[in-house]
Design an enzyme around this catalytic site. Structure first.
Site, PDB file in Angstrom:
ATOM      1  N   ASN A  30       0.859  -1.180   0.000  1.00  0.00           N
ATOM      2  CA  ASN A  30       0.000   0.000   0.000  1.00  0.00           C
ATOM      3  C   ASN A  30       0.897   1.232   0.000  1.00  0.00           C
ATOM      4  OD1 ASN A  30      -1.667   2.154   0.624  1.00  0.00           O
ATOM      5  ND2 ASN A  30      -2.637   1.166   2.389  1.00  0.00           N
ATOM      6  N   ARG A  36      -2.699  -1.890  -3.386  1.00  0.00           N
ATOM      7  CA  ARG A  36      -3.654  -0.789  -3.400  1.00  0.00           C
ATOM      8  C   ARG A  36      -3.330   0.085  -4.617  1.00  0.00           C
ATOM      9  NH1 ARG A  36      -2.899   4.858  -0.335  1.00  0.00           N
ATOM     10  NH2 ARG A  36      -4.923   5.762  -0.787  1.00  0.00           N
ATOM     11  N   HIS A  82      -9.628   6.544  -1.419  1.00  0.00           N
ATOM     12  CA  HIS A  82      -9.583   5.954  -0.074  1.00  0.00           C
ATOM     13  C   HIS A  82     -10.771   5.015   0.164  1.00  0.00           C
ATOM     14  CE1 HIS A  82      -7.341   9.842   1.328  1.00  0.00           C
ATOM     15  NE2 HIS A  82      -6.452   8.890   1.101  1.00  0.00           N
ATOM     16  N   ARG A 117      -2.037  19.041  -0.562  1.00  0.00           N
ATOM     17  CA  ARG A 117      -3.039  19.353  -1.589  1.00  0.00           C
ATOM     18  C   ARG A 117      -4.031  20.385  -1.072  1.00  0.00           C
ATOM     19  NH1 ARG A 117      -4.751  13.391  -2.751  1.00  0.00           N
ATOM     20  NH2 ARG A 117      -2.748  12.694  -1.968  1.00  0.00           N
ATOM     21  N   GLU A 143      -6.580  -1.138   5.819  1.00  0.00           N
ATOM     22  CA  GLU A 143      -6.667  -1.292   4.367  1.00  0.00           C
ATOM     23  C   GLU A 143      -5.982  -2.574   3.934  1.00  0.00           C
ATOM     24  OE1 GLU A 143      -5.152   2.825   3.960  1.00  0.00           O
ATOM     25  OE2 GLU A 143      -6.461   2.928   2.222  1.00  0.00           O
TER      26      GLU A 143
HETATM   27  P1  ADP Z   1      -0.990   8.773   3.961  1.00  0.00           P
HETATM   28  O1  ADP Z   1      -1.280   7.291   3.993  1.00  0.00           O
HETATM   29  O2  ADP Z   1      -2.048   9.606   3.307  1.00  0.00           O
HETATM   30  O3  ADP Z   1       0.394   9.140   3.464  1.00  0.00           O
HETATM   31  P2  ADP Z   1      -1.200   8.582   6.874  1.00  0.00           P
HETATM   32  O4  ADP Z   1      -2.556   7.992   7.037  1.00  0.00           O
HETATM   33  O5  ADP Z   1      -0.023   7.735   7.199  1.00  0.00           O
HETATM   34  O6  ADP Z   1      -1.003   9.280   5.465  1.00  0.00           O
HETATM   35  O7  ADP Z   1      -1.164   9.893   7.798  1.00  0.00           O
HETATM   36  C1  ADP Z   1      -0.101  10.794   7.775  1.00  0.00           C
HETATM   37  C2  ADP Z   1      -0.459  11.963   8.675  1.00  0.00           C
HETATM   38  O8  ADP Z   1      -0.762  11.478   9.991  1.00  0.00           O
HETATM   39  C3  ADP Z   1       0.653  12.998   8.812  1.00  0.00           C
HETATM   40  O9  ADP Z   1       0.128  14.305   8.733  1.00  0.00           O
HETATM   41  C4  ADP Z   1       1.159  12.714  10.214  1.00  0.00           C
HETATM   42  O10 ADP Z   1       1.682  13.860  10.796  1.00  0.00           O
HETATM   43  C5  ADP Z   1      -0.112  12.317  10.922  1.00  0.00           C
HETATM   44  N1  ADP Z   1       0.205  11.654  12.182  1.00  0.00           N
HETATM   45  C6  ADP Z   1       0.793  10.461  12.378  1.00  0.00           C
HETATM   46  N2  ADP Z   1       0.979  10.237  13.712  1.00  0.00           N
HETATM   47  C7  ADP Z   1       0.488  11.324  14.363  1.00  0.00           C
HETATM   48  C8  ADP Z   1       0.394  11.725  15.728  1.00  0.00           C
HETATM   49  N3  ADP Z   1       0.830  10.938  16.718  1.00  0.00           N
HETATM   50  N4  ADP Z   1      -0.183  12.911  16.005  1.00  0.00           N
HETATM   51  C9  ADP Z   1      -0.618  13.704  15.012  1.00  0.00           C
HETATM   52  N5  ADP Z   1      -0.558  13.405  13.722  1.00  0.00           N
HETATM   53  C10 ADP Z   1      -0.011  12.235  13.381  1.00  0.00           C
END
Ligand code: ADP
Length: 401
Positions: A7, A95, A184, A245, A388
């Site tokens: 993914n 994915r 998503h 974005r 997922e």
């Molecule tokens: P994607 O799969 O879209 O790349 P994720 O679902 O992994 O993204 O989420 C990434 C986001 O989650 C980032 O903005 C990251 O800062 C936030 N994030 C992860 N852990 C924490 C936390 N403990 N507190 C606040 N935000 C968090």
């Protein structure tokens, strides 16, 4: 039956090896900050006493290809892995973000499917190229192993035309299939099903607003278990404000910028996809860094969080109006699961809508599904870690059957 699920996000790569005989996870891992100076890999292994339970690596991952190679080396490594060789893997589930108009259902990957995914890269410039690298490297490293693509667009296929059509000339839909697709979907479907189970209702009975808040953010309006609207559109650029974005903006900003600054479409695309959202406002897109900066008095970081929360609230209002009596708000993904401050601020002031969060229950990161609404809240507020990978593994299995 061992299924390896890949993914890839815009700057991350999640992977999981599942034993589908008993549904257990053998190894799960996450590569973060791909493309940045230093990336981080963390992998957790379950079976096998001679194996390391936790594998951590801090090193640069210049791109998704490099990350994939490291991941496969670790998963099959003598000390770091859970299988002796790539030959133990029976199938791979990928994915894929944008299926376009030809790839709506999970499907076995062949050269034709790869070509179609490539054709759709322009619709999802942050994700489809990363998904394709995952597929290409997996096909090289696991030749002969069946590989299945599971599309983010699938869950949103139940949207009615009034929700998926854009009010632009109808011929453009007929000619180019310009419409809302949504993304998503695997995550929205998974948490919607979990939410129904938590609420003790049948999956086709629940009315929900699901909030997938990660680097990419999207929301879905779910009526009687089916998606009836979602915030992302033809591309994942639309909807709520995201990490890099813009989400929704006045479309006339585009010709305005072209005229005033002489920018071409590529430059505009780059600005809206990679330099906007939280990053555009405060220069950072990791919510942890943004909170830290805001708490240290960085006013742009504080504004970025204010805007993020406000854009989510507006969508809750819009979807509340179309779902019918709402059973639950469901928070998921990186921010939705981990960020109690964002959850609290999104729900603050919605008490008149029957949405009331409990500060103690809400506090902290949530590793397992939990209800965080206050006693007496008409609408449940659920935090459900998305899965997922499990959803993709199940879809992969059903395609192979
Ligand atoms: P994607 O799969 O879209 O790349 P994720 O679902 O992994 O993204 O989420 C990434 C986001 O989650 C980032 O903005 C990251 O800062 C936030 N994030 C992860 N852990 C924490 C936390 N403990 N507190 C606040 N935000 C968090």
């Amino acid at each position: 039956m061992k299924i390896f699920v890949i993914n890839s996000g815009s700057s991350s790569l999640k992977y999981q090896l599942l034993d589908m005989e008993n549904g257990s996870v053998m190894a799960t891992g996450l590569v973060e900050r791909i493309g940045e100076t230093v990336g981080k890999l963390s992998q957790k292994n379950w079976p096998g006493e001679s194996r390391q339970a936790e594998v951590e690596r801090e090193m640069p991952f210049p791109d998704h290809r490099a990350a994939m190679h490291t991941v496969v080396d670790l998963v099959t490594g003598t000390d770091t892995g859970v299988i002796a060789s790539a030959a133990e893997i029976d199938a791979i589930g990928h994915r894929v973000v944008q299926g376009g108009e030809t790839l709506f259902k999970s499907t076995l990957i062949d050269d034709d499917v790869v070509a179609k995914i490539r054709d759709n890269c322009h619709l999802s410039p942050l994700h489809n190229p990363a998904n394709l690298v995952g597929i290409e490297v997996a096909r090289e490293l696991f030749s002969g192993v069946p590989q299945v693509a599971v599309f983010d667009t699938e869950f949103h296929q139940t949207m009615p035309a009034e929700a998926f059509m854009y009010p632009i000339p109808y011929e453009l839909y007929e000619e180019l299939r310009i419409r809302r697709y949504g993304f998503h979907g695997t995550s929205h479907r998974y948490v919607a099903q979990q939410a129904a189970a938590m609420l003790g209702k049948a999956a086709d009975e629940v009315n929900l607003v699901t909030l997938h808040l990660g680097n990419g953010c999207s929301m879905a309006a779910v009526r009687k278990g089916k998606c009836i609207d979602t915030s992302m559109g033809l591309t994942p650029l639309a909807g709520v404000m995201m990490g890099t974005r813009s989400g929704d903006i006045d479309p006339a900003i585009i010709p305005f910028l072209m005229k005033e600054k002489g920018l071409d479409m590529g430059q505009i695309d780059d600005i809206l996809n990679k330099k906007s959202g939280l990053k555009g406002i405060c220069g950072m897109n990791d919510m942890r860094d943004i909170h830290a900066a805001a708490h240290d008095g960085d006013t742009k970081a504080a504004l970025a969080v204010d805007m993020f929360v406000y854009s989510i609230k507006k969508y809750i209002g819009a979807y509340y109006a179309v779902t019918g009596p709402l059973d639950a708000l469901v928070f998921t993904a990186g921010i939705g699961e981990n960020d109690d401050e964002v959850r609290a601020r999104v729900c603050a002031g919605l008490e008149h809508l029957g949405i009331s969060i409990d500060p103690q229950r809400n506090a902290g990161r949530k590793k397992t599904a939990i209800a965080v609404q206050a006693d007496g809240s008409k609408v449940a507020i659920l935090v459900i870690p998305t899965n997922e990978e499990l959803a993709i593994a199940k879809a992969t299995l059903s395609v192979l059957k």
